[in-house]
Motif scaffolding. Structure first.
Motif, short mmCIF file in Angstrom:
data_model
loop_
_atom_site.label_atom_id
_atom_site.label_comp_id
_atom_site.label_asym_id
_atom_site.label_seq_id
_atom_site.Cartn_x
_atom_site.Cartn_y
_atom_site.Cartn_z
N PRO A 404 -64.38 -18.66 31.14
CA PRO A 404 -62.66 -17.87 31.12
C PRO A 404 -63.35 -15.71 31.35
O PRO A 404 -62.55 -15.07 32.04
CB PRO A 404 -62.68 -17.60 29.65
N LEU A 405 -64.93 -16.03 30.97
CA LEU A 405 -65.55 -14.36 31.55
C LEU A 405 -64.85 -13.76 32.55
O LEU A 405 -64.53 -13.12 32.82
CB LEU A 405 -66.83 -13.99 30.77
N VAL A 406 -65.80 -14.89 33.14
CA VAL A 406 -66.16 -14.95 34.75
C VAL A 406 -64.13 -14.47 35.52
O VAL A 406 -64.50 -13.49 36.32
CB VAL A 406 -67.30 -16.48 35.28
N ALA A 407 -63.82 -16.18 35.19
CA ALA A 407 -62.53 -15.98 35.60
C ALA A 407 -61.53 -14.41 35.38
O ALA A 407 -61.21 -14.12 36.44
CB ALA A 407 -62.13 -16.91 35.26
N LEU A 408 -61.71 -14.10 33.83
CA LEU A 408 -61.16 -12.63 33.24
C LEU A 408 -61.36 -11.30 34.55
O LEU A 408 -61.01 -10.68 35.13
CB LEU A 408 -61.01 -12.55 31.98
N LEU A 409 -63.04 -11.66 35.08
CA LEU A 409 -63.35 -10.00 35.06
C LEU A 409 -63.19 -10.73 36.63
O LEU A 409 -63.07 -9.33 37.69
CB LEU A 409 -65.30 -9.71 35.34
N SER A 410 -63.29 -11.88 37.68
CA SER A 410 -62.74 -11.87 39.13
C SER A 410 -61.23 -11.11 38.79
O SER A 410 -61.36 -10.62 40.30
CB SER A 410 -63.18 -13.40 39.24
#
Length: 463
Positions: A404-410
């Motif tokens: 979720p963190l990677v998807a948010l930042l992406s």
């Protein structure tokens, strides 16, 4: 511009089947059915399909475009997209690095069941204590884990065209045929229990497809949403760097719009069919109680179902676990390939040397995870209130926190810093029409970031 990992997919079919092979794995065969059974059947299905055509499509388009446009592995790709954002590539690299510690362990469990059904001892697997006795044994789970890891490493060692693409072109059509065959068979099942109650596969189909809203609250709905989103991550290989890596192997003339639609259709079709072949069978032989078996659905409940089928159950059980092994293998290959491509790029080493070193490292790491059920057994409290063994902890960190963190930042990077046009231009290369570009721009800017914030907070126990 050639990729530094030294390979390309030969064309659209090879790319689609390889990417679908990455997407189709244990997430489809094992995770999707038990989550659907747990989360109200049709309700989970509706939410998942909605997320797929909105969020899943958006993130898949973004990651494949990043890969093809930069021709780099995730660690360097994000730094090219936006200077100063190389840290996102590092976070992305951590996801498959952690998943690889336990994926081959589960693959090894599947291999064990294959040997059991091959020997005709399916009745032994139906014992409720069989699975627990196996994973807590001193040597057997370690041996099967290393065999599965070795098979994965062999395919990656051979490279993109001769290894990944060639194996996917064979495995994926076979996998699809088996899933369809068992699904149709499940619908024909009928069983009368000791109390004289007869249950049929068609009744199980209704349990699977019709939403169950009984006892639904806002909190439980949020949990179903979280489960569906985590399933989407895991199933579609989103926020792992895998699709960026595979995108870097795609030739410029490949139609990305068609490819994304085909990957999504293949992955979703297998997921829905996996539920269709498992849930009706569980319902017929174990009723609603069997539906509540959670993660043990595949390794504990299904062997009981196969045993209840009589002599044909041994054959069906063997075919099922062979299919599960194929699915697990293609996904595990994509995880190791992403790690290999990144390390080759950073270290400047050859594919063969890099693959051998990574295999040796993960032989040690996965052995430790295997022993988390015996000598290294622990129960660690998680922020969401649950307790976890080593394998559960790795899964929680990778799928519950980092993804979720990677998807948010992406989403923030593409939606607000480089702007959606950056991806749209790549999707419209060669004059292709990106008909969903307005939906993409809206999703990546306004819907993906807040959804990811809510899911991240929920997964970490802060909500």
């Amino acid at each position: 511009m050639a990729t530094k990992s030294g390979g390309r997919f030969t064309g659209q079919l090879g790319f689609v089947l390889a990417a679908a092979g990455s997407a189709v794995g244990l997430g489809n065969i094992w995770r999707f059915p038990y989550l659907a059974a747990k989360d109200g059947g049709g309700l989970f299905l509706v939410i998942y399909l909605f997320l797929l055509v909105t969020f899943g499509f958006t993130m898949l388009a973004a990651e494949l475009s990043i890969g093809r446009k930069t021709r780099q592995s995730p660690v360097k790709a994000y730094a090219i997209v936006r200077p100063g954002w190389g840290f996102l590539g590092v976070l992305t690299f951590l996801v498959p690095a952690i998943i690889m510690t336990y994926y081959s362990v589960i693959g090894g469990w599947i291999l064990k069941y294959i040997t059991v059904y091959l020997s005709g001892a399916g009745q032994a697997a139906a014992d409720s204590k069989f699975f627990g006795a196996f994973i807590t044994a001193d040597s057997a789970p370690l041996i099967f884990n290393l065999i599965f890891l070795g098979l994965t490493a062999l395919i990656v060692y051979k490279g993109v065209e001769k290894g990944i693409e060639k194996s996917s072109v064979f495995i994926m059509p076979v996998l699809l045929l088996v899933v369809v065959g068992i699904s149709l068979f499940s619908l024909t099942l009928s069983h009368t229990d000791a109390g004289g109650v007869t249950r049929t596969g068609l009744q199980g189909l209704k349990v699977y497809l019709i939403p169950n809203l009984q006892g639904l609250t806002f909190s439980s709905f949020l949990q179903i949403l979280l489960d569906a989103m985590m399933q989407l991550f895991f199933s579609m290989s989103i926020a792992m760097g895998i699709m960026i890596t595979y995108g870097s192997y795609v030739r410029g003339q490949v139609n990305m719009n068609h490819s994304i639609a085909q990957i999504g259709l293949f992955d979703t079709g297998v997921s829905v069919l996996a539920g269709l072949m498992i849930i009706p069978a569980i319902f017929v032989y174990a009723g609603m109680e069997g539906m509540a078996s959670g993660p043990g659905l595949m390794f504990v409940s299904l062997p009981k179902v196969f045993n209840a089928m009589g002599s044909i159950g041994v054959f069906i059980g063997l075919i099922f676990f062979l299919m599960a092994a194929f699915a697990a293998l293609t996904s595990c290959v994509s995880v190791l390939e992403t790690l290999t491509a990144t390390c080759m790029e950073i270290l400047g080493s050859s594919r063969k040397k890099t693959t051998l070193i990574l295999t040796a490292l993960y032989a040690v790491a996965s052995t430790v995870i295997c022993m988390g059920y015996n000598r290294f057994y622990v129960e660690l409290p998680l922020p969401n209130g649950s307790k976890a063994q080593l394998l559960d902890l790795m899964d929680y960190i990778s799928t519950g926190v980092l993804m979720p963190l990677v998807a948010l930042l992406s989403a923030v990077l593409i939606g607000w810093l480089v702007k959606p046009r950056w991806v749209i231009e790549e999707m419209e290369r060669n004059g292709e029409r990106f008909g969903q570009k307005k939906i993409f721009a809206f999703m990546i800017r306004y819907l993906c970031p807040p959804i990811m914030v809510v899911l991240f907070v929920k997964a970490t126990g802060l909500l």
